[in-house]
Design an enzyme around this catalytic site. Structure first.
Site, short mmCIF file in Angstrom:
data_model
loop_
_atom_site.label_atom_id
_atom_site.label_comp_id
_atom_site.label_asym_id
_atom_site.label_seq_id
_atom_site.Cartn_x
_atom_site.Cartn_y
_atom_site.Cartn_z
N LYS A 9 -34.80 37.16 86.55
CA LYS A 9 -35.53 36.36 87.54
C LYS A 9 -35.28 36.87 88.97
O LYS A 9 -34.35 37.66 89.21
CB LYS A 9 -35.12 34.90 87.40
N TYR A 49 -45.36 29.27 82.51
CA TYR A 49 -44.59 28.03 82.39
C TYR A 49 -45.48 26.80 82.16
O TYR A 49 -45.08 25.68 82.48
CB TYR A 49 -43.74 27.82 83.65
N ASN A 112 -31.49 30.56 87.99
CA ASN A 112 -30.50 30.79 86.93
C ASN A 112 -30.60 32.18 86.30
O ASN A 112 -30.19 32.38 85.16
CB ASN A 112 -30.54 29.65 85.91
N HIS A 115 -34.39 34.43 81.89
CA HIS A 115 -35.19 33.60 80.99
C HIS A 115 -35.09 34.15 79.58
O HIS A 115 -34.97 35.37 79.40
CB HIS A 115 -36.67 33.63 81.40
N GLU A 126 -45.15 34.61 74.71
CA GLU A 126 -44.65 35.19 75.96
C GLU A 126 -44.77 36.72 75.97
O GLU A 126 -45.11 37.31 77.00
CB GLU A 126 -43.21 34.75 76.20
P1 ATP Z 1 -35.99 29.51 80.62
O1 ATP Z 1 -37.22 28.89 79.97
O2 ATP Z 1 -36.23 29.99 82.02
O3 ATP Z 1 -35.34 30.52 79.73
P2 ATP Z 1 -34.48 27.29 79.74
O4 ATP Z 1 -35.26 27.39 78.48
O5 ATP Z 1 -32.99 27.32 79.65
O6 ATP Z 1 -34.89 28.38 80.77
P3 ATP Z 1 -36.31 25.21 80.54
O7 ATP Z 1 -36.04 23.79 80.24
O8 ATP Z 1 -37.33 25.95 79.73
O9 ATP Z 1 -34.90 26.00 80.52
O10 ATP Z 1 -36.70 25.30 82.08
C1 ATP Z 1 -37.33 26.46 82.59
C2 ATP Z 1 -36.72 26.81 83.92
O11 ATP Z 1 -37.05 25.79 84.85
C3 ATP Z 1 -35.20 26.87 83.95
O12 ATP Z 1 -34.70 28.12 83.55
C4 ATP Z 1 -34.91 26.62 85.40
O13 ATP Z 1 -35.11 27.81 86.17
C5 ATP Z 1 -35.97 25.61 85.77
N1 ATP Z 1 -35.53 24.22 85.64
C6 ATP Z 1 -35.31 23.55 84.49
N2 ATP Z 1 -34.93 22.29 84.72
C7 ATP Z 1 -34.92 22.15 86.08
C8 ATP Z 1 -34.63 21.08 86.98
N3 ATP Z 1 -34.27 19.88 86.52
N4 ATP Z 1 -34.71 21.34 88.30
C9 ATP Z 1 -35.09 22.54 88.76
N5 ATP Z 1 -35.40 23.59 87.97
C10 ATP Z 1 -35.31 23.40 86.65
MG MG Z 2 -37.39 27.53 78.42
#
Ligand code: ATP
Ligand code: MG
Length: 138
Positions: A9, A49, A112, A115, A126
């Protein structure tokens, strides 16, 4: 061999962590099947997303994903989807285990660093969202 989809990211690319993260990926036995560094458009990020479109963080998340270049990667390994999620660590770096990429590099819940696809169907979606068939070497 199972494939999964990964993104380095903007927060990690910006801090010159691409090499360090690729090093972690390769040393865990993943094969990099395809890779490109791109600047996403807002439409790219929103489409990617779309499952989160009703979530309160959707607007910030999609804007953040366009703040700088990202590295899009297809990884291959036995059990790649689960193995890559484990190597990434928990979504919130505060909850991520020692030795995971998010524990080591992530800034916060949004920034974070990486992804990873969470299931075979999302991995297939994806991969095809960002790569054409001719780009996916086997
Ligand atoms: P990713 O899909 O990016 O691999 P993930 O599957 O661990 O991450 P998801 O629940 O799919 O998490 O959320 C997608 C992304 O949205 C997260 O990686 C993070 O960058 C962001 N995100 C998730 N929850 C929050 C939140 N409560 N506040 C802000 N950003 C969030
Ligand atoms: Mg995710």
């Amino acid at each position: 061999m199972e494939k999964t989809f990964a993104i380095i990211k903007p927060d990690a690319v910006e801090r010159n962590l691409t090499g360090k993260i690729l090093e972690r990926i390769e040393s865990e036995g993943f094969r990099i099947v395809a890779m490109k560094r791109v600047l996403l458009t807002l439409a790219d990020a929103q489409g990617f997303y779309y499952v989160h479109k009703e979530r309160p963080f959707f607007k910030d998340l999609t804007a953040y994903m366009c703040t700088g270049p990202v590295v899009l990667i297809i990884l291959e390994k036995e059990g790649a989807i689960k193995a890559w999620r484990e190597l990434m660590g928990a979504t919130n770096p505060a909850d991520a285990e020692e030795g995971t990429i998010r524990k080591e590099f992530a800034v916060n819940l949004e920034k974070n660093s990486v992804h990873g696809s969470d299931a075979p169907e999302t991995a297939a979606f994806e991969i095809s969202y960002f790569f054409s068939q001719t780009e996916v070497l086997s």
